[in-house]
Design a protein around this motif. Structure first.
Motif, PDB file in Angstrom:
ATOM      1  N   CYS A 137       0.650  -1.302   0.297  1.00  0.00           N
ATOM      2  CA  CYS A 137       0.127  -0.042   0.040  1.00  0.00           C
ATOM      3  C   CYS A 137       0.813   1.393  -0.048  1.00  0.00           C
ATOM      4  CB  CYS A 137      -0.979   0.203   1.123  1.00  0.00           C
ATOM      5  SG  CYS A 137      -2.558  -1.500   0.760  1.00  0.00           S
ATOM      6  N   ALA A 141       0.644   3.812  -3.522  1.00  0.00           N
ATOM      7  CA  ALA A 141       0.639   5.254  -2.713  1.00  0.00           C
ATOM      8  C   ALA A 141       2.049   5.879  -3.680  1.00  0.00           C
ATOM      9  CB  ALA A 141       0.783   5.856  -1.621  1.00  0.00           C
ATOM     10  N   TYR A 154      -5.301   7.855   1.406  1.00  0.00           N
ATOM     11  CA  TYR A 154      -4.915   7.725   2.421  1.00  0.00           C
ATOM     12  C   TYR A 154      -5.190   6.752   3.975  1.00  0.00           C
ATOM     13  CZ  TYR A 154      -1.330   3.141   3.642  1.00  0.00           C
ATOM     14  OH  TYR A 154      -0.622   1.472   3.880  1.00  0.00           O
ATOM     15  N   ASP A 156      -6.116   5.155   7.084  1.00  0.00           N
ATOM     16  CA  ASP A 156      -5.168   4.393   8.005  1.00  0.00           C
ATOM     17  C   ASP A 156      -5.745   3.882   9.039  1.00  0.00           C
ATOM     18  OD1 ASP A 156      -2.973   2.792   8.894  1.00  0.00           O
ATOM     19  OD2 ASP A 156      -2.176   4.412  10.108  1.00  0.00           O
ATOM     20  N   CYS A 195      -3.289  11.019   4.300  1.00  0.00           N
ATOM     21  CA  CYS A 195      -3.761   9.834   5.154  1.00  0.00           C
ATOM     22  C   CYS A 195      -4.818  10.976   6.371  1.00  0.00           C
ATOM     23  CB  CYS A 195      -2.644   9.356   6.312  1.00  0.00           C
ATOM     24  SG  CYS A 195      -2.694   8.166   7.557  1.00  0.00           S
TER      25      CYS A 195
END
Length: 281
Positions: A137, A141, A154, A156, A195
């Motif tokens: 991942c 990215a 993203y 998380d 993120c």
């Protein structure tokens, strides 16, 4: 690079039914409460429930007529979200001209995927713990942000996002010396990876709902978003429901629907990791 820690919100707040009330008054608080009593908090939730059974329960309520009108209204909303029928030639043109392939940065995985991750599609990465899913991942990215000049969102879910690892990948992929020009390029690439930290399933649903609603106006302000990564979905569900139960499957179906909706409607490559095949989307 921006990292946002999203606070936990209630199930009702994350659901869009309340947001639809202003446009569709029939979806009033009474209807929302009735739906909530059956585990329905969003339009998408209707897709995984037995509507005949729901209508039968509505018949038993004092406000049965209004409830049935609300159910009909939600079904109408679902119908309007369906894409028009496309013939084979239109599908081929869409695949050739709109669904680009984004390399993950790993030659072996790209080979298995026929070139890489396809825009407009959801790809699920399944494997046991510590098998390298997060590294894939992070690499994907980095590669998309560097080589394809696209922004990456993203999500998380396990506190495993590593900006240091991203920086290493970006530096290796870019292959530039860190002079002034190189630093500016490096900073632009790192700023293109956003993120969100989400540590429970309902917060993740909330974030996904907001992405569905606000994707065009918010996420594309700083450039085209080419990829959405969720690492991982199953880690949010397993601690709550264990390794069994239909609820876990229902949650995964709902998440899968939302991710596919984002991918298709906004032509974004979506990569989601999962620890167990039984929880796969």
């Amino acid at each position: 690079m921006c990292c946002v820690d999203t606070g936990k919100e209630s199930v009702k707040e994350m659901a869009p039914l309340k947001a639809l009330e202003a446009e569709y008054p029939i979806l009033d608080p009474n209807f929302q409460a009735f739906c909530a009593s059956h585990g329905i908090f969003s339009v998408e939730d209707f897709l995984i429930h037995d509507l005949y059974e729901l209508a039968a329960f509505a018949e038993q309520q004092p406000t049965s007529e209004k409830l049935k009108q609300g159910i009909t209204q939600v079904l109408s909303i679902i119908d309007t979200q369906h894409q028009p029928w496309l013939n084979g030639m239109e599908l081929l043109d869409d695949a050739l001209y709109n669904k680009h392939v984004l390399s993950t940065g790993c030659e072996g995985i790209d080979l298995l995927l026929g070139g890489g991750l396809r825009e407009g599609q959801l790809t699920e990465l399944v494997g046991p713990s510590s098998c390298g899913k997060t590294q894939v991942c992070l690499l994907a990215a980095s590669n998309v942000a560097t080589k394809h000049m696209g922004n990456v969102v993203y999500l998380d879910t396990g506190n495993s996002f590593s900006p240091q690892r991203i920086a290493q990948f970006v530096g290796h992929i870019a292959g530039r010396a860190f002079d002034e020009a190189g630093k500016r390029i490096f900073q632009r690439i790192m700023n293109g990876i956003v993120c969100h930290s989400v540590f429970d399933i309902f917060t993740m649903f909330n974030v996904l709902h907001r992405l569905v609603i606000n994707f065009p106006s918010q996420l594309q302000k700083g450039g085209q978003v080419r990829m959405l990564i969720v690492d991982s979905i199953s880690s949010l569900i397993t601690p709550i429901l264990g390794n069994s139960g239909s609820q876990g499957r229902a949650l995964m179906i709902s998440a899968g629907y939302m991710l596919k909706k984002l991918a298709h409607e906004h032509n974004v490559a979506v990569l989601a990791s999962s620890k167990a095949a039984k929880f796969s989307i």
